[in-house]
Scaffold this active site. Structure first.
Site, PDB file in Angstrom:
ATOM      1  N   GLU A 336      -2.503  -6.107   5.083  1.00  0.00           N
ATOM      2  CA  GLU A 336      -2.206  -6.615   3.735  1.00  0.00           C
ATOM      3  C   GLU A 336      -2.977  -5.878   2.637  1.00  0.00           C
ATOM      4  O   GLU A 336      -3.465  -6.509   1.707  1.00  0.00           O
ATOM      5  CB  GLU A 336      -2.509  -8.117   3.662  1.00  0.00           C
ATOM      6  CG  GLU A 336      -1.657  -8.929   4.622  1.00  0.00           C
ATOM      7  CD  GLU A 336      -1.964 -10.415   4.578  1.00  0.00           C
ATOM      8  OE1 GLU A 336      -1.050 -11.191   4.314  1.00  0.00           O
ATOM      9  OE2 GLU A 336      -3.131 -10.800   4.826  1.00  0.00           O
TER      10      GLU A 336
HETATM   11  C1  ACM Z   1      -3.034 -11.297   8.968  1.00  0.00           C
HETATM   12  O1  ACM Z   1      -2.626 -12.434   9.264  1.00  0.00           O
HETATM   13  N1  ACM Z   1      -3.168 -10.968   7.696  1.00  0.00           N
HETATM   14  C2  ACM Z   1      -3.380 -10.319   9.977  1.00  0.00           C
END
Ligand code: ACM
Length: 529
Positions: A336
């Site tokens: 992310e």
């Molecule tokens: C995640 O759940 N951002 C790996």
């Protein structure tokens, strides 16, 4: 179709395959006499046969170890059973007249580093493996052949019958992990130890510790003291933060090692870094420290990938963690990174991979690292479900094409922080609701097209802690789902079924009750009343 890694074990026709109807007396193959009920084991072993000839522990029983390799497994077992039985259970090299539980790693069994054979009869218990690790895994099975009260931390009345059985076992996958997020909420060394110990009972062998995120930095790093002085203070919702000293971390590693569990430390980068960016102004591209963050948004923070100080910083952090961590992996997160440009992200991961290598470790990261062309010794963790915030399956496939092994942790099956139902108390639902059946009913080698058995290193059950603040919260989310993920990683795919599993899982309830585990009494599981 890829060839699967078959076990090649001789499974005799008379042997009860764990996948068959559990707990029911079954008709004998010949003559109509009933076989004794198969013991209800989680994870299901490769083969188990009930013999109807139990062994009874007495005050004269000894734990016999034939070599030093058995020492850890023997002391774990003896400590557990001394508490509940009150027996002395001395660890010796010879059984003597009272009979014993023999742990033997002196004769090759050909079952790999974690495999074992277990034979319980009226004459005694023989647990044999190639390694101390195999003996430890076998001890976890032996535990489940005892009554649930054997798990009690205080003395209980007998009798202490161990179900008569013959078990042959070895894992399907080498990696069976539990991940705990200690960044969103902090958990003490004691709490972490309990989490590890409960998971080790289901043959979990990897403990992935998510040590940093936007809301908190949880490990002291010698040259960067503000990481914990500033970044360690906060947690989600303004709750109390905290951090581990080097000695705390060593204590966790040692505790895990005693259970043949490998600790994998994760420092999430280049996103999920607000706590570090709040601690040191110079880690920000604009040279200005960020404000501490206690919310639950993701994707807004990034290390400054163009600055050299970023890599000096990571060299110090990774170097220190590598020195404290005996296991082969350092996890750099990589998920992310929505505030990092793609080219910058790719160059960053390539540079950090070199740092990890320089410190003698292999890089692990969430599946996004596949976009940075990691080397084949790295490991990528698949987490994005096909229908979710984004589709991670292409990243997982591209990792597999490069020869990068995958740990499968699909959020819509394996994330322990998803709510069980719309009405259960804790958790989130961005990947959907994950009830006990959904957590169990998937196969890591059949989930993503192009990712087959040989691409998969194993499975993991991550527990993110935005909504979990106490050990009771962790246990409510992890139990009973975590044993299902552990079974998916350990047990042969053939013969696994929900109808069989739920009955074996139900037998774990009284064991958790004996240990005061705050498990969710899912109506999908026929708990004994
Ligand atoms: C995640 O759940 N951002 C790996």
């Amino acid at each position: 179709m890829r060839p699967s890694r078959r076990l090649g074990l001789p499974i005799a026709a008379a042997v009860v395959i764990a996948g068959l109807a559990p707990g029911q007396a079954r008709a004998a193959d010949h003559g109509g006499a009933a076989h004794p009920a198969a013991p209800r084991l989680v994870p299901a072993p490769v083969s188990v046969e009930a013999t109807g000839d139990p062994f009874t522990l007495t005050s004269a029983t000894r734990v016999v170890v034939r070599s030093g390799a058995g020492a850890r497994a023997a002391s774990y077992l003896a400590r557990l059973l001394r508490r509940s039985t009150g027996y002395a259970l001395p660890i010796v090299q010879d059984a003597g007249a009272g009979g014993g539980i023999v742990l033997d790693a002196t004769a090759p069994q050909g079952l790999g580093p974690e495999g074992y054979r277990l034979e319980v009869s009226g004459k005694g218990v023989l647990l044999a493996a190639d390694t101390g690790e195999g003996l430890f895994r076998g001890v976890q099975t032996l535990r489940q052949l005892l009554p649930a009260k054997a798990e009690s931390p205080s003395r209980r009345p007998g009798p202490w019958r161990i179900t008569g059985a013959r078990v042959t076992d070895r894992p399907r996958f080498a990696y069976r992990g539990a991940m705990l997020d200690v960044a969103r909420h902090f958990f003490t060394v004691r709490q972490v130890k309990r989490y590890i110990d409960l998971a080790a009972a289901y043959k979990v062998n990897m403990f992935h510790l998510h040590l940093s995120d936007d809301q908190g930095w949880r490990i002291a790093i010698g040259k960067w003291p503000r990481l914990t002085e500033v970044g360690g203070r906060t947690a989600v919702g303004g709750d109390r933060g905290g951090f581990y000293t080097r000695n705390d971390y060593r204590e966790i590693v040692k505790y895990a090692q005693d259970r043949y569990v490998t600790v994998i430390p994760e420092i999430d980068t280049p996103g999920h870094t607000n706590a570090a960016l709040a601690s040191y102004a110079r880690l920000n591209c604009d040279g200005r420290a960020r404000r501490p963050y206690t919310g639950t948004d993701v994707g807004f923070s990034s290390l400054c990938v163009g600055k050299d100080v970023t890599y000096r910083f990571l060299d110090d952090v990774i170097g220190e963690l590598a020195r404290l961590t005996p296991g082969p992996y350092i996890d750099i997160g990589g998920d992310e990174a929505k505030s990092t440009r793609r080219a910058g992200y790719r160059a960053f991961v390539a540079r950090v991979q070199k740092i990890v290598h320089r410190h003698g470790k292999r890089m692990m990261g969430w599946e996004e690292i596949a976009d940075a062309k990691p080397s084949p010794d790295s490991v990528a963790e698949h987490w994005n479900p096909v229908t979710g915030r984004q589709d991670g399956t292409e990243l997982a496939r591209s990792a597999a094409r490069r020869g990068v092994k995958l740990v499968m942790a699909p959020a819509d099956h394996a994330y322990l922080d998803m709510k069980y139902t719309a009405r259960t108390r804790l958790g989130t639902d961005w990947a959907g609701l994950v009830d006990v059946r959904r957590a169990y009913a998937w196969d890591p080698a059949r989930l993503v097209a192009g990712v087959g058995e040989d691409d998969v290193l194993g499975v993991e059950a991550p527990l993110w802690t935005e909504t979990a603040r106490t050990s009771r919260d962790l246990e409510y989310l992890a139990y009973p789902r975590l044993p299902g993920i552990a079974e998916i990683g350990w047990s042969p795919a053939r013969g696994r079924s929900w109808d069989d599993y739920r009955v074996r899982l139900a037998a774990q309830g009284p064991r958790w009750s004996a240990r005061s585990v705050n498990f969710y009494h899912s109506p999908q599981v026929p708990w004994p009343s």
